[in-house]
Design a protein around this motif. Structure first.
Motif, PDB file in Angstrom:
ATOM      1  N   SER A  87       0.967  -1.137  -0.067  1.00  0.00           N
ATOM      2  CA  SER A  87       0.079   0.053  -0.077  1.00  0.00           C
ATOM      3  C   SER A  87       0.860   1.057   0.166  1.00  0.00           C
ATOM      4  N   HIS A  88       1.897   1.289   0.857  1.00  0.00           N
ATOM      5  CA  HIS A  88       2.977   2.359   0.830  1.00  0.00           C
ATOM      6  C   HIS A  88       3.666   2.650  -0.600  1.00  0.00           C
ATOM      7  N   TYR A  89       3.946   1.521  -1.379  1.00  0.00           N
ATOM      8  CA  TYR A  89       4.351   1.657  -2.749  1.00  0.00           C
ATOM      9  C   TYR A  89       3.154   2.046  -3.580  1.00  0.00           C
ATOM     10  N   ALA A  90       1.973   1.606  -3.512  1.00  0.00           N
ATOM     11  CA  ALA A  90       0.788   2.328  -4.459  1.00  0.00           C
ATOM     12  C   ALA A  90       0.704   3.753  -3.996  1.00  0.00           C
ATOM     13  N   ARG A  91       0.742   4.034  -2.878  1.00  0.00           N
ATOM     14  CA  ARG A  91       0.560   5.464  -2.531  1.00  0.00           C
ATOM     15  C   ARG A  91       1.645   6.423  -3.146  1.00  0.00           C
ATOM     16  N   GLY A 137       1.988  10.845  -9.305  1.00  0.00           N
ATOM     17  CA  GLY A 137       1.654  11.206 -10.239  1.00  0.00           C
ATOM     18  C   GLY A 137       1.799  10.218 -11.541  1.00  0.00           C
ATOM     19  N   THR A 138       2.403   9.063 -11.127  1.00  0.00           N
ATOM     20  CA  THR A 138       2.378   8.057 -12.356  1.00  0.00           C
ATOM     21  C   THR A 138       1.441   7.029 -11.992  1.00  0.00           C
ATOM     22  N   ALA A 139       0.423   6.904 -11.486  1.00  0.00           N
ATOM     23  CA  ALA A 139      -0.295   5.940 -10.885  1.00  0.00           C
ATOM     24  C   ALA A 139      -1.396   5.541 -12.232  1.00  0.00           C
ATOM     25  N   SER A 140      -1.612   6.443 -12.951  1.00  0.00           N
ATOM     26  CA  SER A 140      -2.507   6.189 -14.149  1.00  0.00           C
ATOM     27  C   SER A 140      -2.716   7.508 -15.174  1.00  0.00           C
ATOM     28  N   ALA A 141      -3.265   7.072 -16.012  1.00  0.00           N
ATOM     29  CA  ALA A 141      -3.275   7.929 -17.304  1.00  0.00           C
ATOM     30  C   ALA A 141      -4.012   9.420 -16.669  1.00  0.00           C
ATOM     31  N   SER A 142      -5.125   9.141 -15.908  1.00  0.00           N
ATOM     32  CA  SER A 142      -5.814  10.289 -15.328  1.00  0.00           C
ATOM     33  C   SER A 142      -5.156  11.125 -14.189  1.00  0.00           C
ATOM     34  N   SER A 143      -3.897  10.856 -14.032  1.00  0.00           N
ATOM     35  CA  SER A 143      -3.194  11.772 -12.924  1.00  0.00           C
ATOM     36  C   SER A 143      -3.162  13.043 -13.844  1.00  0.00           C
ATOM     37  N   PRO A 144      -3.287  14.323 -12.806  1.00  0.00           N
ATOM     38  CA  PRO A 144      -3.124  15.444 -13.327  1.00  0.00           C
ATOM     39  C   PRO A 144      -1.628  15.887 -14.008  1.00  0.00           C
ATOM     40  N   ASP A 145      -1.628  16.419 -15.234  1.00  0.00           N
ATOM     41  CA  ASP A 145      -0.253  16.831 -15.713  1.00  0.00           C
ATOM     42  C   ASP A 145       0.113  18.019 -15.050  1.00  0.00           C
ATOM     43  N   LYS A 200       4.915  27.815 -11.188  1.00  0.00           N
ATOM     44  CA  LYS A 200       5.966  27.055 -11.922  1.00  0.00           C
ATOM     45  C   LYS A 200       6.488  25.996 -11.090  1.00  0.00           C
ATOM     46  N   GLY A 201       6.522  24.897 -11.677  1.00  0.00           N
ATOM     47  CA  GLY A 201       7.269  23.976 -10.785  1.00  0.00           C
ATOM     48  C   GLY A 201       6.455  22.790 -10.404  1.00  0.00           C
ATOM     49  N   ILE A 202       7.252  21.865  -9.667  1.00  0.00           N
ATOM     50  CA  ILE A 202       6.510  20.607  -9.243  1.00  0.00           C
ATOM     51  C   ILE A 202       6.266  20.647  -7.748  1.00  0.00           C
ATOM     52  N   PRO A 203       5.206  20.156  -7.166  1.00  0.00           N
ATOM     53  CA  PRO A 203       4.927  20.152  -5.953  1.00  0.00           C
ATOM     54  C   PRO A 203       6.044  19.530  -4.916  1.00  0.00           C
ATOM     55  N   GLU A 204       6.253  19.949  -3.992  1.00  0.00           N
ATOM     56  CA  GLU A 204       7.540  19.072  -3.063  1.00  0.00           C
ATOM     57  C   GLU A 204       7.085  17.557  -2.902  1.00  0.00           C
ATOM     58  N   THR A 205       5.819  17.414  -2.444  1.00  0.00           N
ATOM     59  CA  THR A 205       5.262  16.026  -2.156  1.00  0.00           C
ATOM     60  C   THR A 205       5.495  14.934  -3.153  1.00  0.00           C
ATOM     61  N   ARG A 206       5.457  15.522  -4.294  1.00  0.00           N
ATOM     62  CA  ARG A 206       5.395  14.830  -5.540  1.00  0.00           C
ATOM     63  C   ARG A 206       6.846  14.565  -5.873  1.00  0.00           C
ATOM     64  N   LEU A 207       7.721  15.489  -5.777  1.00  0.00           N
ATOM     65  CA  LEU A 207       9.275  15.300  -5.802  1.00  0.00           C
ATOM     66  C   LEU A 207       9.829  14.341  -4.837  1.00  0.00           C
ATOM     67  N   GLU A 208       9.337  14.354  -3.610  1.00  0.00           N
ATOM     68  CA  GLU A 208       9.483  13.472  -2.509  1.00  0.00           C
ATOM     69  C   GLU A 208       9.160  11.935  -2.765  1.00  0.00           C
ATOM     70  N   ALA A 209       7.838  11.800  -3.381  1.00  0.00           N
ATOM     71  CA  ALA A 209       7.527  10.419  -3.923  1.00  0.00           C
ATOM     72  C   ALA A 209       8.223   9.932  -5.013  1.00  0.00           C
ATOM     73  N   MET A 210       8.788  10.931  -6.078  1.00  0.00           N
ATOM     74  CA  MET A 210       9.596  10.714  -7.145  1.00  0.00           C
ATOM     75  C   MET A 210      10.885   9.990  -6.587  1.00  0.00           C
ATOM     76  N   GLU A 211      11.391  10.836  -5.733  1.00  0.00           N
ATOM     77  CA  GLU A 211      12.660  10.517  -5.113  1.00  0.00           C
ATOM     78  C   GLU A 211      12.573   9.107  -4.393  1.00  0.00           C
ATOM     79  N   GLU A 212      11.623   8.600  -3.512  1.00  0.00           N
ATOM     80  CA  GLU A 212      11.539   7.438  -2.745  1.00  0.00           C
ATOM     81  C   GLU A 212      11.534   6.288  -3.721  1.00  0.00           C
ATOM     82  N   LEU A 213      10.692   6.653  -4.812  1.00  0.00           N
ATOM     83  CA  LEU A 213      10.298   5.577  -5.985  1.00  0.00           C
ATOM     84  C   LEU A 213      11.691   5.262  -6.734  1.00  0.00           C
ATOM     85  N   LYS A 214      12.558   6.132  -6.920  1.00  0.00           N
ATOM     86  CA  LYS A 214      13.650   6.031  -7.736  1.00  0.00           C
ATOM     87  C   LYS A 214      14.611   5.264  -6.768  1.00  0.00           C
TER      88      LYS A 214
END
Length: 160
Positions: free
Chosen positions: A62-66, A72-80, A90-104
């Motif tokens: 569930s943590h991985y899915a969250r 923002g990569t869960a589905s095609a309907s995720s907001p661009d 301008k820019g990317i929200p901080e929580t989105r960047l943190e999630a991307m880093e943790e996934l990476k």
């Protein structure tokens, strides 16, 4: 005793094959409550979300899915990034960047194939049979492979 149509509807499977299961949910350290969960047999939620000794695997998955949802990569309907944020920002929200880093970081520890199977199982909701076909795993070996992937995920995120 006559049953209401709502009670009959809860017992019957959904049009897509989903079934209802009663689960015990921990509310506090000493209280639990019963809750109905509708899931498709063979999916991540069906196998691990109904309680039992492998609950840490459910929490890790569930943590991985969250993380996928937050990134923002869960589905095609995720907001661009352009249309949903606002005209002047301008820019990317901080929580989105943190999630991307943790996934990476998780992908580098787990590997590409494990990450792909976890994404299909936990985030996309594919059944074990569908994952076996997609990744060319024999039907007999799918469940143990997915369980080992979840064990690796749990170790990576500190759930075990």
């Amino acid at each position: 005793m006559k049953q209401t149509s709502a009670a009959k509807k809860l017992r019957n499977p959904g049009f897509d094959g989903t079934k209802v299961s009663k689960v015990s949910v921990r509310v506090s350290s000493n209280r639990t409550t019963k809750q109905s969960v509708r899931a498709l047999p063979g999916t991540f939620e069906w196998r691990y979300g109904r309680g039992g000794p492998g609950m840490y695997l459910y929490h890790a998955g569930s943590h991985y899915a969250r993380l996928w949802e937050q990134a923002g990569t869960a589905s095609a309907s995720s907001p661009d990034l352009n249309g949903a944020i606002g005209a002047g920002w301008k820019g990317i929200p901080e929580t989105r960047l943190e999630a991307m880093e943790e996934l990476k970081g998780a992908a580098s520890v787990l590997g590409a194939l494990v990450s792909a199977r976890l994404t299909a199982y936990c985030a996309q909701g594919l059944t074990a049979k569908q994952i076996g076909l997609k990744f060319e795993i024999s039907e007999r070996d799918v469940a143990p492979v997915l369980e080992q992937d979840l064990v690796a995920c749990a170790k990576c995120f500190g759930y075990k």
